[in-house]
Write an enzyme that holds these catalytic residues in place. Sequence first.
Site, short mmCIF file in Angstrom:
data_model
loop_
_atom_site.label_atom_id
_atom_site.label_comp_id
_atom_site.label_asym_id
_atom_site.label_seq_id
_atom_site.Cartn_x
_atom_site.Cartn_y
_atom_site.Cartn_z
N GLU A 132 0.49 -59.43 -7.38
CA GLU A 132 1.52 -58.39 -7.31
C GLU A 132 1.55 -57.55 -8.59
O GLU A 132 1.74 -56.35 -8.53
CB GLU A 132 2.87 -59.08 -7.10
CG GLU A 132 3.93 -58.19 -6.50
CD GLU A 132 5.17 -59.02 -6.12
OE1 GLU A 132 5.02 -59.98 -5.34
OE2 GLU A 132 6.25 -58.71 -6.61
N ASP A 133 1.38 -58.19 -9.73
CA ASP A 133 1.67 -57.51 -11.00
C ASP A 133 0.49 -57.28 -11.93
O ASP A 133 0.67 -56.77 -13.03
CB ASP A 133 2.71 -58.32 -11.79
CG ASP A 133 4.04 -58.43 -11.05
OD1 ASP A 133 4.31 -57.54 -10.23
OD2 ASP A 133 4.77 -59.39 -11.29
#
Length: 483
Positions: free
Chosen positions: A78-79
């Site tokens: 996600e990051d």
Amino acid sequence: MTPLGKEQLITQFAAYAPHVDTAILGKAYDFSVRAHADQERASGEVYFVHCQSVATSLVEWKMDLPTICAGLLHDTLEDTPVTQEIMRAEFGEEITRLVLGVTKLERLEYSSRDDVQAENWRKMLLATAQDIRVIVIKLADRLHNMRTLGYLPEEKRQRIAHETIALYAPLAHRLGMFQLKSQLEDLAFKHLWPKEFADLETKVNAMLAAREATLKEFKESLERALADSEFTHRILSRTKSLYSIYGKMQRQNKPFEEIQDGLGVRIITDTISNCYALLGIVHTQFKPVAGSFTDYISIPKMNLYQSLHTTVMGPGGELVEIQIRTDEMHRTAEYGIAAHWRYKTAEHAKDAHLEEKLNWLRQWIEWLQDLKSPREFLDSLKTDLELNQVFVFTPAGEVKPLPAGATPLDFAFAVHTDIGYSCVGAQVNNKMVRLDYQLKSGDICKIITKRGSLPKKDWLMFVKTARARSKIRHYLREKGIVA
Ligand code: MN
């Protein structure tokens, strides 16, 4: 809780899983450190501390190796620039699937925040239906986010605390993870109602100090009563979470001073027959309060919980609630479904009961998937997560646990889809009732069916369970009656 370093994680994991090769755990640790190297949390800490904390909770719950690795890696997709392909090549399919399960959907085209929230929940539950470890990682993630919530702006803090109390804590409860449920609730309570929290905390601490002597005295007399028996046992004290006391004040609409909250102790023993034997001794030595005995061993709660409950009068006339359970039940009561993945040694054989509940969970999640509108999905999720449940019997004596407020139609669908579809009426305790009647624990419910009779659209107005709702919707959609 201090997050564990690499060597500590490996040592603590090896303590409960001695014959597992831990090389991949070290690799996941180093990989996550590098992937998050440039990031910070809102607290100003390096981002990796979050991943480390999630893995620490997972080790504390004694989860298996792929789950702990996925915990370390859970935010990399996600990051960070790490892709699925890289992860698959480095860590294989199983760990990658777990991480994908907790990764939020990208680019949601929904307009409202509720819809976005509903879609993310739906996605996570879909992944959970395939692998229940997904939700355990998500809960560890939420626990650390709640512990560090103070660093976020007010609006975000309220939203996250609210979601925690409305969905994550009930979900932990449903999964039987009581310890976690109380932690999440008290953390959320503190942010949502800081004044009430501080107030209650002071009063509870003062009360505990005052009661300590009474409780100590009761435990000593209980210990004397049990000492002559040959049954293995240990006595533990119990503390109630602040939020559960607050909930009781709200429900009864009373201030703290007027809440009747008895003292509580637990007796832990080794076998089920010893539980009943110890109960016998307790009831011989202390006068039980009429109607207080509940046997959750023969009829466990939906969330796996098992124990004998009774309330007795202590030597000084004080009321004490006593819970009696086996070690195995105690572990399940603390860790719930997380207890399922503990590396089984010879002494803990596979728990058939847990398997059955896991199947039930998978099924429930599948019914939820059928609900198309985000609003309906979230509403059903919330209702089915309701803590209160009623136990309703079939005329043959089989018990069906249902959420409070469930109707004969929910009961009919819980028995069998065809019985739900062809339901035309119901009898409760031999009396005809309306189909929107609210069932109570102990009711004996008989469903009257008529061959060829079909579901009605207005049933959707009053059914409570996701199962009934999804089955009715499914039928109505096929007939083109609803979209
Ligand atoms: Mn996270």
